[in-house]
Write a protein that holds these residues in place. Structure first.
Motif, mmCIF file in Angstrom:
data_model
loop_
_atom_site.group_PDB
_atom_site.id
_atom_site.type_symbol
_atom_site.label_atom_id
_atom_site.label_comp_id
_atom_site.label_asym_id
_atom_site.label_seq_id
_atom_site.Cartn_x
_atom_site.Cartn_y
_atom_site.Cartn_z
ATOM 1 N N ILE A 20 0.847 -1.207 0.000
ATOM 2 C CA ILE A 20 0.000 0.000 0.000
ATOM 3 C C ILE A 20 0.879 1.253 0.000
ATOM 4 C CG2 ILE A 20 -1.677 1.344 1.349
ATOM 5 C CD1 ILE A 20 -2.966 -1.227 2.262
ATOM 6 N N HIS A 32 -8.113 1.419 2.084
ATOM 7 C CA HIS A 32 -7.805 0.667 3.301
ATOM 8 C C HIS A 32 -8.302 1.433 4.523
ATOM 9 C CE1 HIS A 32 -4.446 3.457 2.708
ATOM 10 N NE2 HIS A 32 -4.283 3.447 4.012
ATOM 11 N N PHE A 33 -8.567 0.733 5.613
ATOM 12 C CA PHE A 33 -8.940 1.356 6.890
ATOM 13 C C PHE A 33 -7.907 1.052 7.975
ATOM 14 C CE2 PHE A 33 -13.417 0.655 5.230
ATOM 15 C CZ PHE A 33 -13.678 1.996 4.973
ATOM 16 N N CYS A 34 -7.590 -0.217 8.164
ATOM 17 C CA CYS A 34 -6.819 -0.563 9.363
ATOM 18 C C CYS A 34 -5.307 -0.363 9.209
ATOM 19 C CB CYS A 34 -7.136 -1.983 9.829
ATOM 20 S SG CYS A 34 -6.547 -3.307 8.772
ATOM 21 N N TYR A 35 -4.777 -0.503 8.008
ATOM 22 C CA TYR A 35 -3.336 -0.303 7.841
ATOM 23 C C TYR A 35 -2.981 1.166 8.015
ATOM 24 C CZ TYR A 35 1.212 0.264 5.666
ATOM 25 O OH TYR A 35 2.508 0.602 5.442
ATOM 26 N N GLY A 43 -4.650 -6.184 9.441
ATOM 27 C CA GLY A 43 -5.315 -7.176 8.596
ATOM 28 C C GLY A 43 -6.743 -7.474 8.966
ATOM 29 N N ASN A 44 -7.403 -6.542 9.692
ATOM 30 C CA ASN A 44 -8.760 -6.875 10.135
ATOM 31 C C ASN A 44 -9.875 -6.276 9.294
ATOM 32 O OD1 ASN A 44 -9.683 -4.254 11.355
ATOM 33 N ND2 ASN A 44 -7.880 -4.572 12.615
ATOM 34 N N CYS A 45 -9.600 -5.213 8.519
ATOM 35 C CA CYS A 45 -10.730 -4.533 7.866
ATOM 36 C C CYS A 45 -11.099 -5.135 6.516
ATOM 37 C CB CYS A 45 -10.437 -3.038 7.720
ATOM 38 S SG CYS A 45 -9.293 -2.623 6.383
ATOM 39 N N ILE A 60 -5.300 -9.522 0.831
ATOM 40 C CA ILE A 60 -5.244 -8.174 1.415
ATOM 41 C C ILE A 60 -3.891 -7.555 1.044
ATOM 42 C CG2 ILE A 60 -6.941 -8.365 3.267
ATOM 43 C CD1 ILE A 60 -4.678 -9.058 5.212
ATOM 44 N N CYS A 62 -2.351 -5.019 2.238
ATOM 45 C CA CYS A 62 -1.487 -4.570 3.336
ATOM 46 C C CYS A 62 -0.562 -5.683 3.817
ATOM 47 C CB CYS A 62 -2.332 -4.036 4.486
ATOM 48 S SG CYS A 62 -3.369 -5.273 5.291
HETATM 49 S S1 FES Z 1 -5.892 -2.373 5.387
HETATM 50 FE FE1 FES Z 1 -7.237 -3.464 6.654
HETATM 51 S S2 FES Z 1 -6.915 -5.528 5.990
HETATM 52 FE FE2 FES Z 1 -5.544 -4.405 4.816
#
Ligand code: FES
Ligand code: SF4
Ligand code: SF4
Length: 447
Positions: A20, A32-35, A43-45, A60, A62
């Motif tokens: 990313i 992306h949200f969580c990275y 790796g959760n979103c 994913i 990320c």
């Molecule tokens: S950014 Fe959340 S799983 Fe990859």
């Protein structure tokens, strides 16, 4: 560096980097949200799912290692399908309150919906799971459970960065939510970053909420003047069209060698000291000039470590022009303004250019300073054992009001010796220190 293929186009990327981040350097955005670069991979979103040629299922981005020759498809039918599916899932219980959400205009969820989805919801508003809204989490952070995408960035910030561990996730399934640990409110000097890193409107700032729609703001790059760290700031002020010329907020700006992605709350809210002050100088400047002309030998000049290097140079020239002694003052140390844990950005000297002042090699021993002193300072008035000083500052208590650090350009040298430039954010409302000096030296009129 290795070559990879993105939608048939070749790019050179660092094989040890994150996909990313590496593609962002080429102007390619993978949603992306969580990275987050400062928090690493969670790796959760699943928002970053993309098609990787040779893999059976979407991966994913990320957490997909970069390898030479790998081929990914970020605009393919499959990638779009998983993005749409993911967004539909995010919106199942979302309150759809964008019109009254303070994050609107800078919300990743809203942006991705407009880019990749634009579908109506299959869940009626009345059937959505209701959660708490407007919860005061402390330290100016307001939490809205319904808007949260559970990316855990806020939780990870308190674990990895501030190391204060105030947040966690409680509940199960669609009742999962971000909670305060032991009901203790957020209490750390970097709490404002939680609002910055939340990708949606689930963490908003009590200080900024509902003051201005973000599309009415312009963003300028500046350097924080709060301490010797000199963190990089984004300064949001009115667009010229709105004429008000008011600063509404400071946000962290990424600078790898100084502050990374974050700033402290003291610096973040220091914008409040930098608002417009009407320059009611009346005749003070003219009187000072007359007094100077009448008795040059009566005066000395004192500069503080709050000035830019350009302003310090102007003061040297000024003092030399009439044979005055130039003194430096840098005693703005506050030992409590320091962190033993966490980000450790805050530096005890609460002015931006102590190193710059050291380069001047001025005397800081004020024992023999004359009674009549012209003090140039960009900050609050401070106690100085002088009989008759004239304070030239951007504050109401000043004898002569000058432009603040955010109304003029200038360089500062931070605690690590890093030179950084700060641009004027607002139009000048009072003459800068350099203009005042030029006026006193008869070089030109102070504007
Ligand atoms: S950014 Fe959340 S799983 Fe990859
Ligand atoms: S509050 Fe924001 S940062 Fe925290 S988990 Fe929810 S969406 Fe992510
Ligand atoms: S650490 Fe210092 S320079 Fe950085 S934001 Fe805080 S006060 Fe400003």
């Amino acid at each position: 560096m290795v070559e990879i293929i993105v939608d048939s186009e070749k790019f050179q990327v660092d094989e040890n980097g994150n996909l990313i981040t590496e593609l962002k350097k080429h102007g390619i955005e993978i949603p992306h949200f969580c990275y987050h670069e400062a928090l690493g991979v969670s790796g959760n979103c699943r928002m970053c799912l993309i098609e990787v040629v040779g893999q059976k299922r979407p991966q994913i981005a990320c957490d997909t290692p970069i390898s030479a020759g790998m081929e990914i498809k970020i605009n393919s039918e499959l990638t779009r399908k998983v993005q749409k599916g993911l967004l539909e899932m995010e919106f199942i219980n979302h309150p759809l309150d964008c019109p009254t959400c303070d994050q609107a205009g800078e919300c990743s969820l809203q942006e991705y919906y407009m880019k990749f989805d634009k579908e109506g919801s299959r869940v009626a508003v009345a059937d959505k799971v209701k959660k708490h809204k407007r919860e005061d989490f402390g330290s100016n952070v307001i939490h809205d459970e319904e808007r949260c995408v559970l990316c855990r960035r806020c939780v990870r910030f308190t674990q990895i960065c501030s190391k204060t561990y105030e947040l966690g996730i409680g509940g199960r399934g669609e009742h999962s939510k971000i909670m305060l640990f032991n009901d203790q409110k957020i209490n750390n000097p970097y709490a404002g970053n939680i609002v910055d890193i939340c990708p949606v409107g689930a963490m908003t700032s009590a200080d900024f909420r509902f003051k201005r729609r973000v599309w009415h703001l312009k963003t300028t790059e500046a350097i924080c003047q709060g301490c010797e760290r000199g963190c990089a700031l984004s300064v949001d002020s009115d667009k010229p069209k709105y004429e008000n010329e008011q600063i509404y907020r400071f946000r962290a700006r990424f600078d790898e060698s100084v502050n990374g992605h974050f700033i402290c709350d003291f610096g973040r809210y220091s914008y409040k000291f930098e608002q417009l002050i009407e320059p009611k100088n009346d005749n003070a400047l003219l009187n000072l000039k007359d007094e100077l002309k009448a008795n040059l030998s009566k005066f000395d000049v004192l500069v503080t470590s709050s000035l830019s290097t350009e302003e310090m140079s102007a003061a040297i020239k000024f003092a030399k022009s009439f044979g005055a002694n130039l003194y430096g003052y840098d005693d703005f140390r506050d030992e409590s303004f320091c962190d033993s844990e966490g980000l450790k950005l805050r530096y005890p000297n609460k002015t931006a250019n102590k190193k710059g002042l050291e380069h001047l090699q001025t005397s800081t021993d004020l024992t023999h300073i004359k009674d009549r002193v012209i003090v140039f300072h960009l900050g609050d008035k401070f106690e100085l054992n002088l009989k008759n000083p004239t304070f030239i500052m951007p504050r109401k208590q000043a004898d002569i009001i000058c432009a603040s650090a955010y109304h003029r350009d200038g360089h500062t040298i931070n605690c690590d010796g890093i030179l950084r430039f700060s641009k004027a954010v607002l139009s000048p409302v009072a003459p800068s220190i350099e203009q005042i000096i030029a006026y006193l030296m008869d070089e030109k009129e102070a504007k």
